[in-house]
Design a protein around this motif. Structure first.
Motif, short mmCIF file in Angstrom:
data_model
loop_
_atom_site.label_atom_id
_atom_site.label_comp_id
_atom_site.label_asym_id
_atom_site.label_seq_id
_atom_site.Cartn_x
_atom_site.Cartn_y
_atom_site.Cartn_z
N HIS A 155 53.42 21.93 47.03
CA HIS A 155 52.08 21.45 47.36
C HIS A 155 51.00 22.53 47.39
O HIS A 155 49.82 22.21 47.54
N ARG A 156 51.38 23.81 47.29
CA ARG A 156 50.42 24.91 47.16
C ARG A 156 49.32 24.85 48.22
O ARG A 156 48.13 24.93 47.93
N HIS A 157 49.70 24.71 49.49
CA HIS A 157 48.72 24.56 50.56
C HIS A 157 47.86 25.80 50.78
O HIS A 157 46.71 25.67 51.23
N ALA A 158 48.35 26.99 50.48
CA ALA A 158 47.51 28.19 50.62
C ALA A 158 46.34 28.12 49.64
O ALA A 158 45.20 28.44 49.99
N TRP A 159 46.61 27.70 48.42
CA TRP A 159 45.55 27.55 47.42
C TRP A 159 44.57 26.45 47.85
O TRP A 159 43.35 26.61 47.75
N ALA A 160 45.10 25.36 48.37
CA ALA A 160 44.24 24.27 48.84
C ALA A 160 43.34 24.75 49.97
O ALA A 160 42.15 24.38 50.03
N HIS A 161 43.88 25.58 50.86
CA HIS A 161 43.07 26.14 51.94
C HIS A 161 41.92 26.98 51.38
O HIS A 161 40.78 26.85 51.83
N TYR A 162 42.21 27.80 50.40
CA TYR A 162 41.15 28.60 49.76
C TYR A 162 40.09 27.68 49.15
O TYR A 162 38.88 27.90 49.33
N GLU A 163 40.51 26.66 48.44
CA GLU A 163 39.55 25.75 47.80
C GLU A 163 38.66 25.05 48.84
O GLU A 163 37.49 24.79 48.57
N GLU A 164 39.20 24.74 49.99
CA GLU A 164 38.44 24.06 51.04
C GLU A 164 37.51 25.01 51.80
O GLU A 164 36.45 24.59 52.27
N THR A 165 37.91 26.27 51.95
CA THR A 165 37.20 27.17 52.85
C THR A 165 36.48 28.33 52.18
O THR A 165 35.62 28.95 52.79
N ASP A 166 36.89 28.68 50.96
CA ASP A 166 36.40 29.89 50.27
C ASP A 166 36.81 31.18 50.98
O ASP A 166 36.21 32.22 50.78
N HIS A 167 37.84 31.14 51.83
CA HIS A 167 38.37 32.36 52.44
C HIS A 167 39.11 33.13 51.35
O HIS A 167 40.10 32.63 50.82
N PRO A 168 38.66 34.33 51.00
CA PRO A 168 39.11 34.98 49.78
C PRO A 168 40.48 35.64 49.78
O PRO A 168 41.17 35.62 48.77
N ILE A 169 40.91 36.25 50.90
CA ILE A 169 42.12 37.08 50.88
C ILE A 169 43.23 36.48 51.73
O ILE A 169 42.99 36.04 52.86
#
Length: 81
Positions: free
Chosen positions: A47-61
């Motif tokens: 489910h790639r939830h870390a990538w989904a979190h980035y897409e939702e938040t723009d938290h870069p690192i």
């Protein structure tokens, strides 16, 4: 990568991917968002939830969680930093 300059010490908010736990799924690896402490599953997980979190938040690192793993990933530049 200039995004590294915004990293501050942060504690993981979990030791598991909460989204996978809710779905009763397993994950391949875990990443820690270095902006907010969110822990989510890696791109090697279904489910790639870390990538989904980035897409939702723009938290870069994000940093890989695990025994002695120093890896950090910049989602913006798609590279290890």
């Amino acid at each position: 990568c200039h995004h590294v300059s915004v990293i501050v010490p942060i504690r993981p908010d979990s030791e598991v991917c909460q989204e996978c736990v809710r779905r009763h799924d397993e994950w391949a690896g875990l990443w820690l968002c270095l902006s907010c402490g969110w822990v989510a599953c890696s791109d090697d997980s279904p489910h790639r939830h870390a990538w989904a979190h980035y897409e939702e938040t723009d938290h870069p690192i994000a940093a890989a969680l695990g025994a002695g793993s120093p890896r950090r990933w910049c989602h913006v530049h798609q590279r290890t930093v």
